[in-house]
Write an enzyme that holds these catalytic residues in place. Structure first.
Site, PDB file in Angstrom:
ATOM      1  N   CYS A  91       0.878  -1.169   0.000  1.00 26.83           N
ATOM      2  CA  CYS A  91       0.000   0.000   0.000  1.00 26.83           C
ATOM      3  C   CYS A  91       0.909   1.209   0.000  1.00 26.83           C
ATOM      4  O   CYS A  91       1.992   1.156  -0.592  1.00 26.83           O
ATOM      5  CB  CYS A  91      -0.967  -0.023   1.182  1.00 26.83           C
ATOM      6  SG  CYS A  91      -0.200  -0.190   2.811  1.00 26.83           S
ATOM      7  N   ALA A  92       0.526   2.308   0.629  1.00 24.40           N
ATOM      8  CA  ALA A  92       1.392   3.485   0.622  1.00 24.40           C
ATOM      9  C   ALA A  92       2.562   3.318   1.590  1.00 24.40           C
ATOM     10  O   ALA A  92       3.718   3.546   1.231  1.00 24.40           O
ATOM     11  CB  ALA A  92       0.591   4.736   0.973  1.00 24.40           C
TER      12      ALA A  92
END
Length: 330
Positions: A91-92
């Site tokens: 994800c981020a």
């Protein structure tokens, strides 16, 4: 060159953040062939050259529905592992969304709990922490035995319905008519394995002579707890229950609150408030759909048959009726 964070265990399953994709040498050394991106972004396609790539566009917020994507994510991860390569889930920051997706996969593959799955991930990546909303979705996923087809699962449909109610409440509006879930219309599909209380009473208006309109069974009652004691509120002045089909005409009018009438005699039997209402015990119930105990009577019904097929027997002849001096048997 530092290695990627591999999930502890036998699988070639890795977890990380967005910048992990720029560690080309580590990706090559780890044999990564599949990349699952769990975030909402405009990807630089050059980062994914040479990889099978799947994107799930979700934000890292409590009310985001990541649960609906679990089956597709699990399938993608399994395909990558079956192909003999490694799979990177990112994800981020490599903390919440990616950890949730990996937890869901481990839960389905090994039959473990969310706590066990997260503990396994944290052995190599301690910072992982799904947000509160995602964690509740993992718990629901576990409670329904991690099905491959989640869309038709009754518990998932009820969860979606509750989300609709929360959204409507936040907007100070009644839910849209087509989105109201009338629980008795789903009884047949949910009859097996229900966690609702067993049918032990029929709540009905009881005119004289003693023939009435059945309003609800205990299957559809919603338990709540008195604020001060934390105990089940049996002394409350109302029964709170799910929306039922006999309420359709009133509940689909789009009003925030109103009165409920018996469909047979039009007597006032209760009230509703989509934004919730305070019970006499002090607890706040949302949504508030209630029958007034003083306006109905409880009629004992026979238990289900031993076959467990859910065949309802006729009510017993003994009816307890409220009178001015107490109770009398009819």
């Amino acid at each position: 060159m530092a290695l990627l964070d591999k999930v502890s265990g036998e699988l070639q399953l890795y977890i990380g953040g967005l910048f992990t994709l720029r560690r080309k040498e580590s990706l090559r050394t780890s044999g990564i062939t599949h990349v699952l991106s769990v975030l909402r972004f405009i990807p630089d396609q050059a980062l994914f050259d040479g990889f099978e790539h799947h994107v799930v566009e979700v934000d890292d917020v409590d009310d985001e529905n990541l649960l609906e994507h679990f089956p597709a994510c699990n399938k993608f991860i399994q395909q990558g592992l079956d192909g003999g390569g490694g799979v990177l889930v990112h994800c981020a920051m490599g903390k919440s969304r990616s950890a949730t997706a990996v937890c869901a996969f481990l839960m389905q593959r090994y039959g473990v709990t969310p706590d066990q799955a997260l503990a396994q991930i944290r052995e190599t990546r301690p910072l992982c922490e799904p947000n509160e909303g995602f964690w509740k979705q993992l718990e629901l996923y576990h409670s329904i035995a991690t099905p491959e087809d989640i869309e038709e699962t009754p518990a998932y449909q009820r969860w979606l319905y509750q989300r609709e109610l929360e959204l409507s409440r936040a907007c100070a509006q009644a839910p849209e008519a087509e989105k109201i879930r009338f629980e008795d219309e789903h009884e047949q599909e949910e009859s097996a394995g229900t966690s609702k209380p067993a049918r032990s009473f029929i709540y009905r208006i009881l005119p004289d002579p003693p023939y009435g309109r059945t309003l609800a069974t205990s299957q559809y009652l919603n338990e709540h707890r008195a604020r001060d004691t934390g105990k089940p509120s049996g002394s409350c002045s109302h029964y709170f229950l799910d929306p039922l089909s006999w309420m359709r005409k009133e509940l689909e009018q789009g009003k925030l609150d109103g009165r409920l009438e018996c469909p047979k005699c039009q007597a006032n039997v209760g009230k509703y408030a989509w934004q919730g209402m305070q019970c006499s015990c002090g607890d706040w119930v949302v949504p508030g759909i209630s029958l007034a105990k003083g306006r109905i009577d409880e009629v004992k019904s026979r238990p289900l048959t031993a076959t467990g097929l859910g065949i309802r027997q006729p009510p017993q002849a003994v009816v307890v009726r409220k009178t001015g001096s107490g109770h009398e048997n009819l």
